[in-house]
Scaffold this motif. Structure first.
Motif, PDB file in Angstrom:
ATOM      1  N   ILE A   3       0.835  -1.204   0.000  1.00  0.00           N
ATOM      2  CA  ILE A   3       0.000   0.000   0.000  1.00  0.00           C
ATOM      3  C   ILE A   3       0.867   1.248   0.000  1.00  0.00           C
ATOM      4  O   ILE A   3       0.540   2.233  -0.669  1.00  0.00           O
ATOM      5  N   ILE A   4       1.989   1.219   0.701  1.00  0.00           N
ATOM      6  CA  ILE A   4       2.884   2.376   0.707  1.00  0.00           C
ATOM      7  C   ILE A   4       3.464   2.601  -0.688  1.00  0.00           C
ATOM      8  O   ILE A   4       3.576   3.745  -1.147  1.00  0.00           O
ATOM      9  N   ALA A   5       3.800   1.536  -1.384  1.00  0.00           N
ATOM     10  CA  ALA A   5       4.307   1.670  -2.755  1.00  0.00           C
ATOM     11  C   ALA A   5       3.226   2.231  -3.676  1.00  0.00           C
ATOM     12  O   ALA A   5       3.512   3.075  -4.534  1.00  0.00           O
ATOM     13  N   ILE A   6       1.998   1.791  -3.496  1.00  0.00           N
ATOM     14  CA  ILE A   6       0.893   2.326  -4.297  1.00  0.00           C
ATOM     15  C   ILE A   6       0.701   3.805  -4.002  1.00  0.00           C
ATOM     16  O   ILE A   6       0.499   4.620  -4.909  1.00  0.00           O
ATOM     17  N   TRP A   7       0.778   4.169  -2.707  1.00  0.00           N
ATOM     18  CA  TRP A   7       0.652   5.576  -2.330  1.00  0.00           C
ATOM     19  C   TRP A   7       1.747   6.423  -2.958  1.00  0.00           C
ATOM     20  O   TRP A   7       1.497   7.522  -3.446  1.00  0.00           O
ATOM     21  N   ARG A   8       2.969   5.931  -2.920  1.00  0.00           N
ATOM     22  CA  ARG A   8       4.071   6.701  -3.510  1.00  0.00           C
ATOM     23  C   ARG A   8       3.867   6.899  -5.006  1.00  0.00           C
ATOM     24  O   ARG A   8       4.079   7.992  -5.523  1.00  0.00           O
ATOM     25  N   PHE A   9       3.467   5.849  -5.704  1.00  0.00           N
ATOM     26  CA  PHE A   9       3.207   5.978  -7.136  1.00  0.00           C
ATOM     27  C   PHE A   9       2.084   6.978  -7.389  1.00  0.00           C
ATOM     28  O   PHE A   9       2.174   7.810  -8.297  1.00  0.00           O
ATOM     29  N   LEU A  10       1.030   6.906  -6.588  1.00  0.00           N
ATOM     30  CA  LEU A  10      -0.113   7.808  -6.758  1.00  0.00           C
ATOM     31  C   LEU A  10       0.296   9.258  -6.554  1.00  0.00           C
ATOM     32  O   LEU A  10      -0.074  10.135  -7.336  1.00  0.00           O
ATOM     33  N   VAL A  11       1.072   9.521  -5.515  1.00  0.00           N
ATOM     34  CA  VAL A  11       1.488  10.900  -5.236  1.00  0.00           C
ATOM     35  C   VAL A  11       2.454  11.393  -6.313  1.00  0.00           C
ATOM     36  O   VAL A  11       2.382  12.548  -6.733  1.00  0.00           O
ATOM     37  N   LEU A  12       3.349  10.541  -6.790  1.00  0.00           N
ATOM     38  CA  LEU A  12       4.243  10.944  -7.871  1.00  0.00           C
ATOM     39  C   LEU A  12       3.473  11.219  -9.162  1.00  0.00           C
ATOM     40  O   LEU A  12       3.771  12.182  -9.879  1.00  0.00           O
ATOM     41  N   ILE A  64     -10.274   5.674  -2.877  1.00  0.00           N
ATOM     42  CA  ILE A  64     -10.369   4.264  -2.478  1.00  0.00           C
ATOM     43  C   ILE A  64      -9.244   3.904  -1.517  1.00  0.00           C
ATOM     44  O   ILE A  64      -9.468   3.221  -0.506  1.00  0.00           O
ATOM     45  N   LEU A  65      -8.023   4.373  -1.798  1.00  0.00           N
ATOM     46  CA  LEU A  65      -6.907   4.085  -0.896  1.00  0.00           C
ATOM     47  C   LEU A  65      -7.120   4.692   0.487  1.00  0.00           C
ATOM     48  O   LEU A  65      -6.779   4.076   1.494  1.00  0.00           O
ATOM     49  N   PHE A  98      -0.601  10.685   7.293  1.00  0.00           N
ATOM     50  CA  PHE A  98      -1.047   9.387   7.784  1.00  0.00           C
ATOM     51  C   PHE A  98      -0.323   8.181   7.195  1.00  0.00           C
ATOM     52  O   PHE A  98      -0.369   7.103   7.774  1.00  0.00           O
ATOM     53  N   VAL A  99       0.315   8.308   6.042  1.00  0.00           N
ATOM     54  CA  VAL A  99       0.957   7.141   5.441  1.00  0.00           C
ATOM     55  C   VAL A  99       2.459   7.150   5.715  1.00  0.00           C
ATOM     56  O   VAL A  99       2.994   6.201   6.271  1.00  0.00           O
ATOM     57  N   GLU A 100       3.131   8.225   5.364  1.00  0.00           N
ATOM     58  CA  GLU A 100       4.581   8.280   5.566  1.00  0.00           C
ATOM     59  C   GLU A 100       4.943   8.344   7.044  1.00  0.00           C
ATOM     60  O   GLU A 100       5.979   7.836   7.446  1.00  0.00           O
TER      61      GLU A 100
END
Length: 120
Positions: A3-12, A64-65, A98-100
């Protein structure tokens, strides 16, 4: 961890989309011809459609995330997901807060040996 990898991709992806949108907005304000007038017209007509479509996809994925994120209470997740759907930069703030912040510590310190092969 996925999920953290998905978050990073989404933010980038969000940051890249916003940067390209700002660059194109600047180009539109200080218009100069690219290759030919037909190509410039094509870019002016269809670029914003691509930016809006990618922001809509990013906003939906981020909503969704946020809803599946375990950290804040449900009411805060609902408020953040509604806000991020209409204003995508909220995703960056949610990611930072909340994620990082609660990411596991992946330090490279060696773990002590246990069991038979233990060095004295």
């Amino acid at each position: 961890m996925k999920i953290i990898a998905i978050w990073r991709f989404l933010v980038l992806a969000l940051a890249a989309t916003l940067a390209l949108a700002l660059a194109f907005y600047w180009w539109e304000q200080h218009f100069f011809q690219v290759i030919s007038p037909a190509v410039s017209d094509f870019l002016l007509k269809w670029w914003w459609l691509g930016v809006i479509a990618s922001l809509a996809i990013i906003s939906t994925a981020g909503t969704i995330l946020i809803l599946f994120n375990p950290r804040p209470h449900l009411i805060y997740r609902l408020l953040a997901s509604i806000a991020s759907y209409f204003f995508p930069p909220v995703l960056i703030a949610f990611w930072l807060v909340f994620v990082e912040r609660f990411r596991p510590n992946n330090s490279s310190k060696p773990t002590p040996l246990r069991g038979v092969g233990k060095a004295s």
